[in-house]
Structure formats: structure tokens, C-alpha cells
Design an enzyme around this catalytic site. Structure first.
Site, PDB file in Angstrom:
ATOM      1  CB  CYS A   1      -0.920  -0.026   1.215  1.00  0.00           C
ATOM      2  SG  CYS A   1      -1.816   1.514   1.504  1.00  0.00           S
TER       3      CYS A   1
ATOM      4  CB  CYS B   1      -0.003   2.187   3.958  1.00  0.00           C
ATOM      5  SG  CYS B   1      -1.697   1.700   3.634  1.00  0.00           S
TER       6      CYS B   1
END
Length: 107
Positions: A31, A34
């Protein structure tokens, strides 16, 4: 104090069964947003050290926990108070600024 890395076994005792204010950074393998947000959350954990507990959970390895916490997108940063989720920001709303504002509102 650094962030506490949670897993499916430690999430409940460290967050749902714990007293006080706890921030959980839900992230996943691969991700990119993230990974971009994580250093900012670490900075906030230094800045607000002692005022609330900072934790991170890799949802790739704890999918059931994420579903149980109604994490629908990543990154999601949530604040828990005495085991109850009180506020969260997710996906595009999870910016360093919005995370810090959420922390300030919940201290």
C-alpha cells in the site's frame, strides 16, 4: 516510545481491552499511501509520546481483525478510547494534518 506493532493475537488486548486513548494505523503490504503516511505517524508518536498509545496493524496479515473493525480502505488511522473506536480517517482523508487534528480532538 516507538509504535507498537500489533497482530491478530495482540490487537484485542492492546486496543479493545485496554484503557486510555490509542491510535491504530491500519496499513497493508504494497500500500503506497500507507508507506507514505507511516513516517508522519511515527513523528506524531514522538510528538505526543505519553499522551496516547500508538499502534500499527498490518491488515494483510490480520484481515479478519480489519474486517471486524470495519476498515474498508487503506490507510486507515483510528482513535480508540477505552476499547471503543471514536474517530477515524481513511484513504485520501488520512493525511498527516488530518491525523494530527484527530489526535488533538481526542486528547
Amino acid at each position: 516510545m516507538s509504535m507498537l506493532e500489533l497482530d491478530k493475537k495482540t490487537f484485542a488486548p492492546e486496543v479493545l481491552e485496554a484503557e486510555g486513548t490509542i491510535l491504530v494505523d491500519f496499513y497493508g503490504d504494497g500500500c503506497v499511501p500507507c508507506a507514505a503516511l507511516m513516517p508522519h505517524v511515527h513523528e506524531l508518536s514522538d510528538k505526543y509520546d505519553g499522551q496516547l498509545k500508538f499502534c500499527a496493524l498490518n491488515t494483510t496479515k490480520a484481515r479478519r481483525v480489519a474486517i471486524g473493525q470495519q476498515v474498508v480502505g487503506l490507510p486507515t488511522v483510528a482513535i480508540y478510547k477505552n476499547g471503543e473506536k471514536v474517530e477515524e480517517v481513511c484513504k485520501d482523508d488520512a493525511t498527516p494534518e488530518s491525523v494530527e487534528e484527530m489526535i488533538k480532538r481526542n486528547l
